[in-house]
Design a protein around this motif. Structure first.
Motif, PDB file in Angstrom:
ATOM      1  N   CYS A 246       0.831  -1.205   0.000  1.00 14.49           N
ATOM      2  CA  CYS A 246       0.000   0.000   0.000  1.00 14.49           C
ATOM      3  C   CYS A 246       0.869   1.260   0.000  1.00 14.49           C
ATOM      4  O   CYS A 246       0.568   2.223  -0.709  1.00 14.49           O
ATOM      5  N   LEU A 247       1.959   1.245   0.750  1.00 13.67           N
ATOM      6  CA  LEU A 247       2.869   2.391   0.773  1.00 13.67           C
ATOM      7  C   LEU A 247       3.492   2.625  -0.603  1.00 13.67           C
ATOM      8  O   LEU A 247       3.641   3.769  -1.043  1.00 13.67           O
ATOM      9  N   LEU A 248       3.842   1.543  -1.280  1.00 12.38           N
ATOM     10  CA  LEU A 248       4.412   1.657  -2.628  1.00 12.38           C
ATOM     11  C   LEU A 248       3.416   2.269  -3.591  1.00 12.38           C
ATOM     12  O   LEU A 248       3.723   3.210  -4.327  1.00 12.38           O
ATOM     13  N   ARG A 249       2.221   1.708  -3.605  1.00 15.18           N
ATOM     14  CA  ARG A 249       1.205   2.183  -4.557  1.00 15.18           C
ATOM     15  C   ARG A 249       0.762   3.609  -4.241  1.00 15.18           C
ATOM     16  O   ARG A 249       0.315   4.334  -5.125  1.00 15.18           O
ATOM     17  N   SER A 250       0.923   4.024  -2.976  1.00 14.91           N
ATOM     18  CA  SER A 250       0.537   5.375  -2.580  1.00 14.91           C
ATOM     19  C   SER A 250       1.645   6.396  -2.825  1.00 14.91           C
ATOM     20  O   SER A 250       1.475   7.580  -2.514  1.00 14.91           O
ATOM     21  N   SER A 445      -1.530   8.308  10.172  1.00 13.58           N
ATOM     22  CA  SER A 445      -2.181   9.604  10.405  1.00 13.58           C
ATOM     23  C   SER A 445      -3.265   9.857   9.359  1.00 13.58           C
ATOM     24  O   SER A 445      -3.320   9.199   8.312  1.00 13.58           O
ATOM     25  N   GLY A 446      -4.123  10.853   9.657  1.00 18.32           N
ATOM     26  CA  GLY A 446      -5.153  11.229   8.691  1.00 18.32           C
ATOM     27  C   GLY A 446      -4.555  11.705   7.379  1.00 18.32           C
ATOM     28  O   GLY A 446      -5.107  11.454   6.299  1.00 18.32           O
ATOM     29  N   ARG A 447      -3.423  12.394   7.452  1.00 15.13           N
ATOM     30  CA  ARG A 447      -2.757  12.873   6.236  1.00 15.13           C
ATOM     31  C   ARG A 447      -2.312  11.704   5.361  1.00 15.13           C
ATOM     32  O   ARG A 447      -2.492  11.732   4.136  1.00 15.13           O
ATOM     33  N   ALA A 448      -1.768  10.656   5.981  1.00 16.64           N
ATOM     34  CA  ALA A 448      -1.347   9.475   5.221  1.00 16.64           C
ATOM     35  C   ALA A 448      -2.548   8.759   4.620  1.00 16.64           C
ATOM     36  O   ALA A 448      -2.501   8.278   3.483  1.00 16.64           O
ATOM     37  N   VAL A 449      -3.640   8.697   5.376  1.00 19.94           N
ATOM     38  CA  VAL A 449      -4.844   8.030   4.879  1.00 19.94           C
ATOM     39  C   VAL A 449      -5.388   8.740   3.645  1.00 19.94           C
ATOM     40  O   VAL A 449      -5.817   8.100   2.671  1.00 19.94           O
ATOM     41  N   LEU A 450      -5.391  10.065   3.655  1.00 17.68           N
ATOM     42  CA  LEU A 450      -5.855  10.815   2.485  1.00 17.68           C
ATOM     43  C   LEU A 450      -5.020  10.484   1.253  1.00 17.68           C
ATOM     44  O   LEU A 450      -5.553  10.365   0.141  1.00 17.68           O
ATOM     45  N   MET A 452      -3.374   7.637   0.758  1.00 17.83           N
ATOM     46  CA  MET A 452      -3.706   6.263   0.368  1.00 17.83           C
ATOM     47  C   MET A 452      -5.019   6.217  -0.399  1.00 17.83           C
ATOM     48  O   MET A 452      -5.162   5.482  -1.378  1.00 17.83           O
ATOM     49  N   MET A 453      -6.006   7.000   0.050  1.00 13.94           N
ATOM     50  CA  MET A 453      -7.294   7.026  -0.644  1.00 13.94           C
ATOM     51  C   MET A 453      -7.164   7.581  -2.051  1.00 13.94           C
ATOM     52  O   MET A 453      -7.871   7.170  -2.971  1.00 13.94           O
ATOM     53  N   GLY A 459      -6.233  -0.679  -1.253  1.00 18.09           N
ATOM     54  CA  GLY A 459      -5.242  -0.997  -0.227  1.00 18.09           C
ATOM     55  C   GLY A 459      -5.571  -0.331   1.096  1.00 18.09           C
ATOM     56  O   GLY A 459      -5.367  -0.914   2.168  1.00 18.09           O
ATOM     57  N   CYS A 460      -6.094   0.878   1.029  1.00 19.87           N
ATOM     58  CA  CYS A 460      -6.461   1.596   2.251  1.00 19.87           C
ATOM     59  C   CYS A 460      -7.571   0.864   2.995  1.00 19.87           C
ATOM     60  O   CYS A 460      -7.540   0.754   4.220  1.00 19.87           O
ATOM     61  N   ARG A 461      -8.527   0.351   2.250  1.00 23.26           N
ATOM     62  CA  ARG A 461      -9.630  -0.378   2.889  1.00 23.26           C
ATOM     63  C   ARG A 461      -9.126  -1.668   3.555  1.00 23.26           C
ATOM     64  O   ARG A 461      -9.612  -2.052   4.627  1.00 23.26           O
ATOM     65  N   ILE A 462      -8.147  -2.309   2.928  1.00 23.38           N
ATOM     66  CA  ILE A 462      -7.566  -3.514   3.537  1.00 23.38           C
ATOM     67  C   ILE A 462      -6.868  -3.161   4.847  1.00 23.38           C
ATOM     68  O   ILE A 462      -6.994  -3.872   5.850  1.00 23.38           O
TER      69      ILE A 462
END
Length: 472
Positions: A246-250, A445-450, A452-453, A459-462
């Motif tokens: 997920c980090l890679l794809r983000s 963090s919320g910033r990282a989640v944004l 990822m979305m 990947g974020c949902r997983i």
């Protein structure tokens, strides 16, 4: 005419002449005493010198043939298999003609006398025996006559040993000669490469107490994240693999820290292995270590090898060219003083998903270390603002590699933040030495989640289902 032909330049003759003329710095009596010691197997040594003399003589009747011979000899020293086989055959033929096949080598672990002579004259002496079993061999460390083998990140004394220091020096002179390098009283160190890309670091008398060699091998194995999950590695587990994907794809910009032989290169290669083949990747290294194009021939990769001693081929110049070659990501093997500013600019101007390494003790130290490097060029920059920028845009995610239980482990994954003028690292993953398992102390963090979305909503949902994020 024949006499003139015999005096034509020979690479091996020149190498031997240099070894004979060179005296250790400070006239080391220790080196001389080793050189004058009587060998335990004089018959074998006479055999070696006879074959050496034969090979020294220029082969071929024309200049072109002599150049081809020298090139073949060069390639044999550097480890090219075809040329090594050829010279072993030449030596074997000469031994038969001279009726020397009855002679027993000093080291009886060689399969044939020809192989033992080759190791003395052209090859790496007793190190040839170690090179036969490369499985799991990561480094060969030579200190004087002593040899150590590094396997699984651990150095152990080798059962093999050099008889004399002059044997180590002979190998050093062959390697530097055929790499267009030099090691002598004025420059008592050198770095060269073998045919497979293995890096050899050499030091001589006067710089170190004894001559040394360190050969660092680069595995031909294919690494991906699934490989690092396997029982023979256990560098990560399946849950961490999901996080890394997920980090890679983000497209987070990432930094890797850890001591030598802790698995930094393996992790970087495994991450790159998961990227789409069409993505343009540029790598910048002082020595080819990643060997990405070799292991991933179908990937869209440009590999730079830089030299800070050459202004035309330094890291700064490589970055300038790389940024004009439309890279999606930049993989910089290690941030150094001269190119820190360029890498920071690259990460903040559209090259998301880049990765580098830096020598620090803790993840928290990485932004400050990069800031210090950037400040060295004398520009009037505000260090506080620069550290904030690096923290938020260059070192967004940090990985710490290390050893645990005799295995290389991903010890920590941290998300960087900048709060109240200080660098903060949120512990997403941490390896617990007591339990021998990974723990997940904090969520992204919320910033990282944004982010990822935006790049990887699936990947974020997983990760949400795994309890790694609050919401997606």
């Amino acid at each position: 005419m024949g006499e003139l032909t015999e005096r034509k330049f020979s690479v091996l003759a020149y190498s031997i002449a240099r070894r004979g003329d060179r005296q250790p710095a400070g006239g080391s009596s220790e080196s001389e005493s080793f050189a004058l010691q009587e060998d335990e197997n004089p018959a074998f040594q006479r055999c070696v010198e006879d074959i050496r003399t034969y090979l020294v003589a220029s082969r071929g009747k024309t200049e072109e043939e002599r150049l081809q011979y020298s090139e073949s000899l060069n390639r044999a020293v550097l480890g090219f298999e075809e040329e090594r086989i050829r010279f072993v055959a030449i030596i074997n033929d000469q031994l038969a003609k001279r009726r020397m096949n009855h002679i027993v080598p000093s080291n009886r672990r060689y399969a044939t006398l020809a192989e033992a002579v080759f190791a003395e004259v052209i090859g790496l002496n007793v190190l040839e025996l170690l090179l036969r079993d490369r499985d799991g061999l990561e480094e060969i460390q030579v200190v004087g006559k002593d040899i150590f083998e590094v396997r699984g990140g651990k150095a152990t004394p080798s059962p093999h040993k050099f008889q004399h220091l002059k044997e180590v020096e002979r190998i050093q002179q062959n390697l530097v000669l055929f790499n267009n390098e030099v090691i002598n009283p004025r420059k008592r160190w050198a770095e060269v490469s073998l045919r497979d890309g293995s890096r050899v670091t050499l030091t001589g008398f006067g710089f170190t107490a004894e001559p040394t060699m360190t050969i660092r091998f680069y595995t031909m194995r294919y690494y991906n994240l699934q490989t690092l999950c396997q029982p023979e590695y256990e560098t990560i587990d399946e849950k961490i693999k999901t996080v890394l994907l997920c980090l890679l794809r983000s497209c987070f910009n990432m930094v890797v820290i850890g001591p030598t032989n802790s698995g930094k290169t393996n992790l970087i290669k495994a991450l790159i292995a998961e990227l789409p083949d069409h993505e343009r990747i540029v790598t910048i290294e002082s020595r080819y270590e990643l060997m990405l194009k070799r292991d991933f021939p179908n990937k869209n990769i440009i590999e730079y090898e830089v030299s800070e001693d050459d202004e035309h081929h330094c890291g700064n110049q490589a970055f300038k060219l790389a940024l004009r070659q439309s890279p999606k990501r930049i993989c910089h093997a290690e941030i150094r003083d001269d190119d820190a500013n360029v890498y920071v600019r690259a990460c903040t101007r559209g090259h998301e998903g880049s990765i580098t390494s830096v020598h620090v003790n803790e993840l928290e130290d990485a932004p400050d270390a990069i800031t210090d490097m950037c400040m060295l060029d004398g520009r009037g920059m505000n260090p506080g603002r620069l550290t904030k920028r690096i923290t938020e845009y260059v070192t967004q995610i940090g990985f710490e590699m290390g050893m645990a239980g005799g295995r290389r482990k991903l010890l920590r994954i941290g998300e960087y933040g900048y709060e109240n003028g200080e660098v903060k690292v949120r512990d997403i993953v941490r390896y617990d030495f007591a339990s021998g398992a990974w723990q997940f102390p904090e969520r992204f963090s919320g910033r990282a989640v944004l982010r990822m979305m935006k790049y990887d909503p699936d990947g974020c949902r997983i990760l949400r289902e795994m309890g790694m994020v609050d919401s997606c």
